[in-house]
Design a protein around this motif. Structure first.
Motif, mmCIF file in Angstrom:
data_model
loop_
_atom_site.group_PDB
_atom_site.id
_atom_site.type_symbol
_atom_site.label_atom_id
_atom_site.label_comp_id
_atom_site.label_asym_id
_atom_site.label_seq_id
_atom_site.Cartn_x
_atom_site.Cartn_y
_atom_site.Cartn_z
ATOM 1 N N PHE A 166 0.839 -1.195 0.000
ATOM 2 C CA PHE A 166 0.000 0.000 0.000
ATOM 3 C C PHE A 166 0.871 1.240 0.000
ATOM 4 C CE2 PHE A 166 0.926 -0.933 4.382
ATOM 5 C CZ PHE A 166 0.958 0.277 5.054
ATOM 6 N N GLY A 167 0.267 2.349 -0.397
ATOM 7 C CA GLY A 167 0.999 3.607 -0.459
ATOM 8 C C GLY A 167 0.435 4.490 -1.547
ATOM 9 N N PRO A 168 1.016 5.682 -1.749
ATOM 10 C CA PRO A 168 0.505 6.625 -2.746
ATOM 11 C C PRO A 168 0.528 6.021 -4.148
ATOM 12 C CG PRO A 168 2.168 7.642 -1.343
ATOM 13 C CD PRO A 168 2.205 6.190 -1.041
ATOM 14 N N PRO A 169 -0.369 6.457 -5.039
ATOM 15 C CA PRO A 169 -0.391 5.915 -6.399
ATOM 16 C C PRO A 169 0.875 6.271 -7.168
ATOM 17 C CG PRO A 169 -1.853 7.822 -6.219
ATOM 18 C CD PRO A 169 -1.417 7.474 -4.836
ATOM 19 N N ASN A 218 3.810 4.657 -7.286
ATOM 20 C CA ASN A 218 5.098 4.450 -6.647
ATOM 21 C C ASN A 218 5.566 2.995 -6.680
ATOM 22 O OD1 ASN A 218 6.149 7.063 -5.690
ATOM 23 N ND2 ASN A 218 4.156 7.163 -4.673
ATOM 24 N N LYS A 243 3.903 -0.168 -6.800
ATOM 25 C CA LYS A 243 3.308 -1.353 -6.173
ATOM 26 C C LYS A 243 3.087 -2.462 -7.200
ATOM 27 C CE LYS A 243 -0.067 1.135 -4.568
ATOM 28 N NZ LYS A 243 0.470 2.468 -4.899
ATOM 29 N N ASP A 260 -5.254 -2.726 -7.426
ATOM 30 C CA ASP A 260 -6.267 -1.700 -7.149
ATOM 31 C C ASP A 260 -7.312 -2.215 -6.166
ATOM 32 O OD1 ASP A 260 -5.218 0.340 -8.760
ATOM 33 O OD2 ASP A 260 -6.100 -0.542 -10.556
ATOM 34 N N SER A 295 -2.728 -5.082 -3.624
ATOM 35 C CA SER A 295 -2.068 -3.807 -3.897
ATOM 36 C C SER A 295 -3.104 -2.707 -3.916
ATOM 37 C CB SER A 295 -1.345 -3.879 -5.258
ATOM 38 O OG SER A 295 -0.858 -2.594 -5.634
ATOM 39 N N THR A 296 -2.875 -1.644 -3.146
ATOM 40 C CA THR A 296 -3.871 -0.572 -3.075
ATOM 41 C C THR A 296 -3.214 0.769 -2.790
ATOM 42 O OG1 THR A 296 -5.912 0.147 -1.997
ATOM 43 C CG2 THR A 296 -4.270 -0.929 -0.597
ATOM 44 N N ASN A 297 -3.846 1.835 -3.271
ATOM 45 C CA ASN A 297 -3.389 3.170 -2.887
ATOM 46 C C ASN A 297 -4.360 3.811 -1.899
ATOM 47 O OD1 ASN A 297 -5.568 4.065 -4.504
ATOM 48 N ND2 ASN A 297 -4.255 4.257 -6.304
ATOM 49 N N LYS A 300 4.470 -0.823 3.241
ATOM 50 C CA LYS A 300 4.102 0.495 2.730
ATOM 51 C C LYS A 300 5.186 0.997 1.793
ATOM 52 C CE LYS A 300 2.549 5.117 4.021
ATOM 53 N NZ LYS A 300 2.175 6.045 5.101
ATOM 54 N N ALA A 352 6.788 10.980 -7.554
ATOM 55 C CA ALA A 352 6.336 9.594 -7.683
ATOM 56 C C ALA A 352 7.236 8.864 -8.672
ATOM 57 C CB ALA A 352 4.885 9.524 -8.129
#
Length: 487
Positions: A209-212, A214, A216, A326, A371-373, A393, A438
C-alpha cells in the motif's frame, strides 16, 4: 511428457546435452538421467528433484484414479465426435498411455460397444482400427448427455490435492542477491528488499500500500519472475463424477513448447522415460485481477450447456501468485472478498461447492498479494488486518532516488537530464502538496518529450518547456496549483 523434455524445459540441460547422453547410452546402456550425470551435465540432486515432483505415468486403469466408466465414456465421445479409430489416436487425445487405452478398448468389446475393423499400417507396426457399434453410438450419446467435455482425461481430486502439497510455493527459498537481480533497472530502496524477501519466502498474504504511482504493481509483477520451479497443472480434475477444467492457456505457461516434444521424441532413447501427460509442466502461474474482479469469479463456473466446470481464478493460480491490483476499487465491498478468503488466508485451505451440493477442499497455496493506494484502515477491520502477515508500505521516492530514476529513464530514451530541468520539474511537482514526487513520473515525462520532438522533426531534447508540457498532460490542474502558489 518425457524426462528429456522436462530437463530441457527447466533449463537444466540443452538439446545438445541430450544428444551427448543418448550417444553414451547407445554405447554403454543405462538410463538417460544416469548418462547425463556421468557426463557431468546434470547432478543427481537435480535429477531427483525433477523425478520426485513429477506425476508418475499410470500403467493400468486402476492407477489413473478415475473410474473405468468415466474413462470409457470419454473414449466413446472421442470415437463418436472425432471419428478416432486407433489406439495411438485415442492415446494422443486422451493423454493416456497406449496400454491403458488398449485396456479400455478391450473392456468395451465384450459390452458390444465397438468392433475391430482390421489393421492399418502406420510407422513400424500395424495398428488395429476400431469403430463404434450401434450400441456404442447410443452409449456415446448418453455420455454426451452427461457432459460435453472432450479433452485429456481428468486426474482425481486426491492426486490434485497431493500434487499441490508437493510443489508448494514455499519450497523455493530466495536470497537477497536473487531479489536484487530481479529488480534490475528499477530503483528499489534496501528497506523494501528487507521487507519483501521474508514475505516472498513465506508464500503467504502480502499487502502493498501507499501513494499511487510508486511501484506497487511493478514490484509485484517483478516478484512473479523470481520463481524457477516446475509445477504440474492438470488439464482437468474429476470431483464426484463432475469435470472441472484447470489448465488455462492464457495463464499457464508450459515449459516445453509444442515443437520441443516432437524434437525430443525423435530421439529414441527418450521414449521409455515418460510421465503422466494428463499434467502440464509449467512455470509457476501468475494471475492478475484488478477492478474487473467480481465475487462470482471466485466460485466454480458451471456451464449449463456443456455441463462441466471451469476453475475460478485463484484455483488456477495455485502454487503460484495472485495479484489483486487496485484493491478497494472493485464493484463490491472489500470486506466481502476478505470474508470469502478469511479461512483460506488463515488455514491455507479453500472449500468449493459443486451445483450438486457436494463440497470439497483444496490446499490454498499461493502468494496472495493485495495492492492498493487506499488506506488499509478504510478497507478492512483489525480482525482481517491481523490475517495479513506482511504489510509493506511504499513511499514516494526521496529527491536522490528521484534523480537516479530520472537519469536512468532519460538515458534509455536518449535524453540528457541537466540540473536546471531536474530542479524545474521537482519545483513544479512540489510547489503544492497536491502532487509530490512519484516513481512513474520520469518515464511519463520522457516519453512525452520524445513523442513531441518526433512530431515536430526535432532532435530529442529535454527542456523546461517540453517538461512543462508533459507535466500539463500528467496533471491537468498543475498550472492552477502553480498560479495559486504564486498568488
Amino acid at each position: 511428457m518425457s524426462l528429456g523434455g522436462l530437463l530441457v524445459g527447466r533449463g537444466l540441460v540443452t538439446l545438445d546435452d541430450i544428444d551427448a547422453a543418448l550417444e553414451r547410452q547407445r554405447a554403454e546402456g543405462g538410463r538417460l538421467g544416469d548418462n547425463l550425470i556421468a557426463l557431468g551435465l546434470l547432478t543427481a540432486e537435480e535429477l531427483m528433484s525433477v523425478i520426485n515432483s513429477t506425476p508418475p505415468i499410470p500403467t493400468a486403469i486402476s492407477e489413473t484414479g478415475i473410474s473405468q466408466r468415466s474413462l470409457l465414456n470419454l473414449l466413446l465421445k472421442f470415437m463418436h465426435l472425432e471419428a478416432l479409430e486407433t489406439v495411438s489416436e485415442l492415446a494422443d487425445r486422451m493423454k493416456l498411455p497406449r496400454g491403458v487405452v488398449q485396456q479400455l478398448l478391450d473392456d468395451a468389446q465384450p459390452q458390444r460397444l465397438l468392433q475391430a475393423l482390421g489393421s492399418v499400417r502406420g510407422g513400424i507396426a500395424a495398428s488395429i482400427r476400431y469403430s463404434l457399434s450401434e450400441q456404442g453410438r447410443a452409449s456415446a450419446k448418453d455420455a454426451l448427455e452427461q457432459n460435453l467435455y472432450l479433452g485429456p482425461a481428468p486426474v482425481s481430486l486426491v492426486a490434485y490435492q497431493e500434487q499441490i502439497q508437493r510443489q508448494r510455493i514455499s519450497n523455493e527459498i530466495l536470497d537477497a542477491d536473487t531479489l536484487r537481480k530481479s529488480f534490475a533497472g528499477l530503483v528499489v530502496p534496501e528497506h523494501y528488499l528487507r521487507k519483501l524477501l521474508p514475505a516472498i519466502n513465506a508464500g503467504r498474504t502480502v499487502l502493498l500500500f501507499g501513494p499511487p504511482g510508486n511501484g506497487k504493481t511493478t514490484l509485484a509483477t517483478r516478484i512473479a519472475t523470481l520463481f524457477r520451479d516446475v509445477v504440474y497443472v492438470p488439464y482437468a480434475v474429476e470431483v464426484a463424477g463432475q469435470i472441472i477444467k484447470i489448465f488455462d492457456e492464457g495463464l499457464h505457461k508450459p515449459l516445453v513448447s509444442e515443437a520441443d516434444p516432437a524434437t525430443l521424441l525423435g530421439k529414441g532413447g527418450l521414449q521409455r522415460e515418460r510421465f503422466d501427460e494428463r499434467w502440464v509442466a509449467c512455470g509457476r502461474p501468475v494471475a492478475i485481477a484488478g477492478g474487473e474482479l467480481t465475487l462470482e469469479m471466485l466460485d466454480l463456473q458451471h456451464n449449463p450447456d456443456t455441463k462441466f466446470y471451469d476453475a475460478p481464478l485463484h484455483i488456477k493460480a495455485l502454487n503460484g501468485m495472485l495479484l489483486v491490483d487496485d484493491f478497494g476499487r472493485q464493484k463490491f465491498d472489500p470486506n466481502e472478498l476478505l470474508n470469502r478468503w478469511i479461512v483460506p488466508m488463515e488455514n491455507q485451505i479453500d472449500y468449493l461447492k459443486l451445483n450438486t451440493g457436494t463440497s470439497f477442499s483444496l490446499p490454498f497455496d499461493e502468494l496472495l498479494v493485495f495492492s492498493t493506494n487506499l488506506q488499509p484502515s478504510e478497507l478492512m477491520d483489525p480482525a482481517f488486518m491481523r490475517r495479513i502477515p506482511y504489510k509493506i508500505k511504499l513511499f514516494a521516492p526521496s529527491p536522490e532516488e528521484y534523480r537516479q530514476i530520472f537519469e536512468d529513464v532519460a538515458y534509455v530514451n536518449s535524453l540528457e537530464l541537466v540540473d536546471d530541468v531536474f530542479d524545474f520539474v521537482v519545483e513544479r511537482l512540489t510547489v503544492s502538496g497536491k502532487f509530490g514526487l512519484a516513481y512513474y513520473q520520469p518515464r511519463f515525462i520522457c516519453e512525452q518529450v520524445v513523442e513531441t520532438c518526433k512530431c515536430f522533426n526535432q532532435r530529442p531534447r529535454l527542456t523546461k518547456e517540453l517538461a512543462a508540457e508533459a507535466l500539463a498532460n500528467l496533471y491537468f490542474d498543475i498550472e492552477d496549483a502553480k498560479d495559486s502558489h504564486a498568488a
